[in-house]
Design a protein around this motif. Structure first.
Motif: not given
Lengths: 365, 420
Positions: B157, B160, B172, B238, B240, B243, B253, B255, B322-323, B326
């Motif tokens: 985080t 991020g 990322v 975090v 965009a 992510r 969702r 990811n 991150l997925g 956030f």
């Protein structure tokens, strides 16, 4: 040997089954007159990580839905969240099920609720302890000006204190908690100003927005430690604003009162009427600062059922009885009549807007 | 017990209870026992479902008059609950086929929500289970999953939200690596304490859970992490570009996290079975004294194993934040760090087993929601199923007794215990 043990295990299981089955309660019929469509109406609550039995806002909202079930005959369901990632799919579950109203609880769910509300504009939502700016048309956002009721409790605490010191502590330094403490501190200051007294508030400094926090809403041992410290510093009225941590505070007060009955310490409960929700400590409670989450959740459900539901931001106040202080119960005869009359006058003053509940409006002690 | 070398179990020197229990987990009839444990858990779950269904209970009260009705109601309750569990975790096959035939984007997405949610729930469980299983294989009990997961999430985080203008190709990986590093640090501490001072990793890693969770609570009050206007206990969001991208390119969702988790399962499988380091870990786990005699620097490898375990668990937290989430809030990890231990035990400490167990638990989590909404059977039933499943796997003697399976030749030992 092996056969015997297997047999006894099976016997125990069967016995347990029979006992459980025969203990199961028979369903009681509700006497209320049903509104059309009530039996197919579904109200769903998504709880925060605290769960349905947190003795705090999740439980209050669920109580509201249970009352709606009893009074209206609607179906109610809840879905618990183990962590933050669960909020969105849990809300989605109720959207998929076409629940007639979805109640979400707590500020952490604010974003996920808003997103689901925008994706499903015909779905009705209510959210506890969160307000949107701008307001959403299909979400009723419920917030509570608990400082108005806490102000009354502060005035009462100051009036009842023999030591001239009252104490408060919170679960976490967040607005839904500190709003109680600010109102309480303002009530004490108002008492000082009006009665030329010098009652101090321990555990919360409203000017610095700093004070004593347990950083926890469940650990009763912490509540006991913090309350012991406040009592040792001379506080004889304590207001814990920390969910079930307050039970630890009550235990500390009870212990103190048993050890030195000549110098009693009083407790003020929050969220619900503690005399009813924590009856084992009823004899310690001067009053409770009540937050009408249950009542407004029930009201929102009723409106959704009757078709009068409107989104927007609702704010519970003394005027609309969204917040209030509980009856004095055991202390009704022990609180001086003058003090009780003062509190009624102040209540009218707050409703009329002539008395401020902001501690900054009053001189520092 | 690695069979040939050691004498018969009765004559073996007394070993600590936990160690013997863990030996039992991994010895013999692995597949049969796991499968039968699963069946037994479902049967026990069915009894609980019947007990939790008022209509079935009422039918049983009238069992004397209408025995058929009691059985019918019970069957319906159980079929409903397990059916919902399936619908919520995998989805309705008919809805999926219809949606694909119709070609309507929105309904295809809706039909795949259950599968996507299963993958979302699986990801952190898989990483936590993988890290803890790696430690098991080296003979170490990593009870610190909770703290390592939280630290991984904190690391990811902070990275991020701290760099608002980096491109995604850099941001990322940076955020993932930051999460890995924080998690590794939380595994390194108990590892190095054990290597240098002999402090038992069970105690130190468990205590670090509390340090980690309270560290998060504290960070959420600091200007560095707390979201302005700093009146709620939540972190900054975090950006965009940091992510993890969706694997379907839709609003589902699921990811990149699950893809990376599967790759890491394969990677750890290679590490344990094909690399020198993995061989040394397994030696440590099989027989610490023999490993020392064979020239393995066991202290050093304790530290490496715990650090790697912490890193893997920390990655679970990083993938979560991150997925899907956030941002951080207090009590961020739920109980995933502890669930990882059960995933590792159910998976018998092998990467493939961990992957499959995590998928099962992820499906339970996603399906449990639908089950509760459709049948009002509490979500806790799923936790009971998981617990019973692990209990049966951990105590294979129970399953062998119930189903009268003979103990076959013992397999290799996977877990070490309190002994060292």
């Amino acid at each position: 040997m092996r056969k015997t043990s297997l047999f006894s295990i099976a016997a125990v299981v069967v016995c347990a089954f029979v006992v459980l089955v025969s203990c199961a309660p028979k369903k009681t019929a509700s006497g209320a007159v049903m509104i059309k469509g009530a039996d197919s109406f579904i109200a769903g609550e998504v709880t925060d990580t605290g769960g349905i039995d947190d003795r705090s806002f999740n439980a209050s909202a669920w109580k509201g839905l249970q009352n709606a079930q009893a009074n209206l005959g609607v179906q109610v369901q809840y879905l618990g969240s183990a962590n933050q990632s669960d909020y969105a799919p849990n809300i989605q579950q109720f959207v998929t099920k076409k629940a007639n109203i979805i109640v979400t609880v707590g500020f952490l769910m604010g974003d996920d609720t808003a997103k689901a509300a925008k994706d499903n504009p015909n779905q009705k939502f209510a959210i506890v302890d969160y307000a949107y700016d701008p307001a959403l048309p299909n979400v009723l956002a419920l917030t509570y000006q608990t400082d108005q009721a806490a102000f009354l409790a502060g005035y009462l605490a100051a009036g009842m204190s023999k030591t001239g010191k009252v104490g408060s502590f919170g679960g976490m330094n967040i607005p839904t908690v500190t709003i109680f403490m600010n109102g309480f501190a303002a009530g004490v200051r108002y008492y000082d100003q009006k009665n030329k007294a010098k009652v101090q508030v321990l555990g919360w400094d409203s000017d610095k927005a700093a004070g004593t926090f347990t950083n926890d809403f469940t650990n009763q041992a912490k509540g006991k430690t913090v309350t012991d410290a406040l009592i040792n510093q001379g506080a004889d009225v304590v207001l814990p604003v920390a969910g079930s941590v307050g039970l630890g505070a009550a235990a500390a007060v009870q212990q103190h009162n048993q050890a030195s009955p000549d110098k009693p310490v009083y407790l003020i409960w929050v969220d619900t009427d503690g005399y009813i929700s924590a009856p084992q400590y009823g004899s310690l409670l001067l009053t409770s600062v009540m937050k009408g989450i249950g009542a407004s959740v029930e009201e929102a459900t009723t409106e959704a059922l009757k078709g009068t539901f409107k989104g927007g931001n609702y704010s519970g106040t003394l005027a609309n009885k969204g917040v209030d202080i509980a009856p004095y119960h055991d202390y009704d005869s022990k609180i001086p009549a003058q003090l009780k009359a003062d509190i009624e006058t102040i209540k009218a003053g707050i409703i009329a807007g002539s008395i401020s509940v902001d501690p900054k409006s009053y001189p520092k002690p | 017990m690695s069979g040939n070398v050691t004498p018969a179990p009765e004559k073996a020197p007394r070993r600590p209870f936990l160690r013997r229990a863990l030996d039992a987990i991994v010895s013999g009839n692995a597949f049969t026992v796991t499968f039968l444990a699963f069946v037994s858990a479902l049967i026990l779950g069915a009894i609980i479902i019947i007990l939790a269904t008022p209509s079935a209970i009422r039918a049983w009260q009238d069992f004397g008059y209408a025995p058929g009705e009691a059985l019918r109601q019970s069957w319906r309750a159980v079929a409903n609950a397990y059916g919902s569990l399936f619908l919520g975790s995998i989805g309705s096959p008919r809805a999926i086929i219809d949606a694909i035939r119709s070609g309507d984007g929105a309904s295809v997405v809706a039909a795949f929500i259950p599968l996507s949610e299963t993958l979302v729930s699986t990801t952190p469980l898989m990483m936590a289970g993988l890290g803890i299983a790696l430690a098991f294989r080296a003979g170490l009990f990593d009870i610190g999953g909770q703290g390592q997961l939280v630290l991984g999430a904190i690391g990811a985080t902070i990275a991020g939200f701290s760099f608002p203008s980096l491109p995604a190709v850099i941001h990322v990986p940076l955020a993932i690596l930051s999460g890995a590093a924080f998690g590794a640090a939380w595994g390194f501490i108990p590892g190095v304490l054990k290597a240098r001072t002999g402090a038992h990793e069970v105690i130190t890693s468990m205590m670090l859970n509390y340090v980690g969770m309270n560290l998060l609570t504290w960070l959420l009050t600091t200007g560095l992490v707390q979201a302005p206007p700093r009146n709620q206990a939540i972190s900054k969001v975090v950006v965009a570009a940091a992510r993890l991208p969706s694997i379907t390119g839709s609003s589902l969702r699921a990811n990149l996290g699950i893809v990376l988790a599967v790759l890491l399962v394969l990677g750890v499988g290679w590490l344990l079975n094909r690399s020198t380091l993995g061989f040394r870990f397994r030696m440590l786990g099989a027989n610490r004294d023999a490993a020392r005699v064979a020239g393995v620097q066991i202290e050093r490898h304790f530290t490496i194993a715990m650090t790697l375990a912490g890193m893997l668990v920390g990655l679970g937290g990083a993938f979560m934040v991150l997925g899907v989430d956030f941002r951080l809030s207090p009590l961020y990890s739920g109980s995933i760090g502890f669930d990882g231990i059960t995933v590792a035990i159910l998976g018998r400490g092998t990467p493939l087993g961990v992957g499959l167990s995590a998928l099962l638990f992820g499906a339970f989590t996603a399906g449990g929601r639908t089950m509760q909404v459709n049948t009002s059977i509490p979500l806790q039933l799923v936790q009971v199923l998981q617990a019973v499943l692990v209990l049966f796997v951990a105590a294979p003697g129970v399953i062998r007794t119930i189903y009268r399976i003979r103990l076959t030749k013992a397999g290799g030992r996977v877990f070490g215990g309190w002994a060292g």
